[in-house]
Design a protein around this motif. Structure first.
Motif, short mmCIF file in Angstrom:
data_model
loop_
_atom_site.label_atom_id
_atom_site.label_comp_id
_atom_site.label_asym_id
_atom_site.label_seq_id
_atom_site.Cartn_x
_atom_site.Cartn_y
_atom_site.Cartn_z
N SER A 8 4.00 9.01 4.92
CA SER A 8 4.01 8.39 3.27
C SER A 8 3.86 8.65 2.31
O SER A 8 5.31 8.72 0.91
CB SER A 8 2.32 7.32 3.41
OG SER A 8 2.77 6.71 4.34
N ARG A 9 2.75 9.91 2.19
CA ARG A 9 2.76 11.03 0.95
C ARG A 9 4.65 11.49 0.15
O ARG A 9 4.78 11.25 -0.54
CB ARG A 9 1.65 11.56 0.80
CG ARG A 9 1.09 11.34 1.00
CD ARG A 9 -0.08 11.99 0.77
NE ARG A 9 -0.57 12.98 -0.39
CZ ARG A 9 -1.30 14.17 -0.54
NH1 ARG A 9 -0.85 14.79 0.85
NH2 ARG A 9 -0.97 15.12 -1.66
N TYR A 30 -6.58 9.22 2.08
CA TYR A 30 -4.43 9.44 1.71
C TYR A 30 -4.66 8.39 0.42
O TYR A 30 -3.82 8.13 -0.82
CB TYR A 30 -3.93 9.25 2.90
CG TYR A 30 -3.99 10.15 3.09
CD1 TYR A 30 -3.36 10.85 3.13
CD2 TYR A 30 -4.77 10.44 4.15
CE1 TYR A 30 -2.97 12.10 3.92
CE2 TYR A 30 -5.18 11.77 5.20
CZ TYR A 30 -4.28 12.76 5.35
OH TYR A 30 -4.35 13.75 5.73
N VAL A 31 -5.14 7.19 0.22
CA VAL A 31 -4.91 5.93 -0.37
C VAL A 31 -6.19 5.41 -1.41
O VAL A 31 -6.27 4.07 -1.30
CB VAL A 31 -4.12 5.38 -0.02
CG1 VAL A 31 -3.38 3.56 -1.22
CG2 VAL A 31 -2.72 5.36 0.50
N LEU A 58 2.10 2.34 2.30
CA LEU A 58 1.23 3.19 3.56
C LEU A 58 2.26 3.23 5.23
O LEU A 58 2.70 2.02 5.28
CB LEU A 58 0.13 3.30 4.26
CG LEU A 58 -1.30 3.76 3.47
CD1 LEU A 58 -2.69 3.22 3.69
CD2 LEU A 58 -1.17 5.18 3.62
N SER A 117 0.98 -1.36 0.20
CA SER A 117 -0.27 -0.09 -0.20
C SER A 117 0.82 0.70 -0.45
O SER A 117 0.57 1.92 -0.63
CB SER A 117 -1.00 0.03 0.59
OG SER A 117 -0.18 0.16 2.53
#
Length: 390
Positions: free
Chosen positions: A224-225, A267-268, A191, A189
């Motif tokens: 994460s981003r 976010y995802v 994340l 993912s």
């Protein structure tokens, strides 16, 4: 129709099982542990039962931290008094940072930004942790080693729910969360789980975490981003699976999982969609059961297979539970085995839990309600007393 339903439900169940088998195949203690200087960063609010055992666990770490930064929102936060009471338990110093309030991001982000201003270049790694974990003695060394020896820029683990004394709602949440911890879906993912993450000194200098957190709701999502945008090497370390004792009842457990899924949704979103597809594929066991009740022998055969795979999955979950150092009682273990055996009922219940995250405009986290219009579009709607139930 029966054949299609049965194949989809069985293949989905087998896919989750494959994730557990794959995890156990490569689950082993790390071969390398290195010394180094590490600062811990803990953002906390409210007085919680989990903080004393957490501090006791931190005192037992085989890699002794240089210090711990504890960030709270205000002098009036009950967490301040509790941290000061527990400070003598630790063989390393604590620095308490009072962050103040900001209505354009989550309070956790505000707390972390204030604490990050105290970080210096003397550390080999910065480690972020949540207040609800109960780490094993080797946790810090296993987590920080790849960040300190150059094997990775960011290292993260994941939670593993401890279930003694938990109600049915928390057991259902744990059934889903354990699957996410073990399967390739979590690993792929991108994340970072902020409950246990180590960032190398060089990566920390590049990431500008205060800037990344400046307008975010989820600190995990923002980190994460930023890591992805910089092309940093993010390692999800299988051995770092953290016991997480129950906090609150079933209502709090469902609220927790709803918020986690909402964060993924914001976010995802592609991961949220694929997770929904996987969960609903397994949930096709319910209409299969209805067909079987009408006397369809093929449907009953598929149901038996789905239940058998679910039971095996639960047994392997129990093996992981023991491997990470949790010794659960017979009741907790029996309830998880029952959830596995009752996969035709458990899977639709998990799908319903998934749909609680469909709406993301208003999200409550601890004592604060937020309006979340996007990853960087957040504002505080209202605040309650710190420590109030979620």
């Amino acid at each position: 129709m029966t054949l299609a339903l049965g194949l989809i439900a069985l293949l989905a169940t087998l896919a989750w099982l494959a994730g557990v088998v794959w995890f156990l195949r490569f689950f082993r203690p790390p071969a390398i542990e290195v010394p180094g200087r590490v600062t811990l960063l803990l953002a906390v609010t409210g007085r919680t039962d989990g903080l004393p055992p957490l501090f006791a666990a931190l005192a037992r770490q085989t890699l002794r931290p240089r210090r711990m930064l504890v960030a709270i929102e205000a002098e009036s936060d009950p967490a301040l008094a509790q941290v000061r009471e527990l400070e003598p338990l630790l063989p390393f110093p604590i620095e308490i940072v009072v962050a103040g309030l900001d209505d354009t991001r989550s309070q956790k982000a505000t707390n972390m930004i204030a604490a990050l201003a105290r970080v210096d270049a003397e550390d080999d790694a910065l480690v972020l942790l949540d207040a609800d974990i109960l780490p094993q003695d080797h946790w810090l060394s296993w987590l920080a080693t790849p960040a300190m020896n150059g094997a990775a820029d960011v290292v993260t683990g994941y939670r593993w729910h401890a279930l003694d004394g938990a109600g049915p709602g928390r057991h259902l949440v744990a059934w889903l969360d354990r699957a996410l911890a073990l399967g390739p879906r979590f690993l792929a993912s991108g994340l970072v789980w902020g409950g246990s993450v180590a960032i190398s000194r060089d990566a920390l200098a590049r990431m500008d975490l205060p800037g990344a957190l400046a307008s975010t709701f989820s600190t995990d999502g923002a980190i994460s981003r930023r890591a992805r945008s910089l092309g940093l090497r993010v390692l999800t370390r299988r051995a770092v699976l953290l016991p997480t004792p129950p906090e609150g009842g079933d209502r709090e457990a469902v609220a927790f999982k709803t918020r986690q899924l909402q964060i993924v949704h914001v976010y995802v979103p592609s991961l949220w969609v694929w997770l929904g597809v996987a969960l609903h594929a397994e949930a096709l066991a319910l209409p299969l059961a209805l067909v079987g009740m009408a006397g369809d022998a093929l449907a009953l055969a598929f149901l038996a297979a789905v239940s058998a795979v679910g039971l095996l999955r639960a047994a392997l979950h129990d093996r992981v539970t023991r491997a990470v150092g949790i010794r659960e009682g017979k009741v907790a273990r029996a309830l998880q085995l029952a959830l596995g055996a009752l996969a035709p009922v458990t899977a639709p219940a998990v799908a319903i839990l998934f749909w609680t995250s469909a709406r993301t405009r208003v999200i409550r986290w601890r004592h604060i309600e937020y309006e979340v219009l996007g990853p960087d579009q957040v504002r505080v709607l209202r605040r309650h007393t710190p420590g109030a139930a979620a």
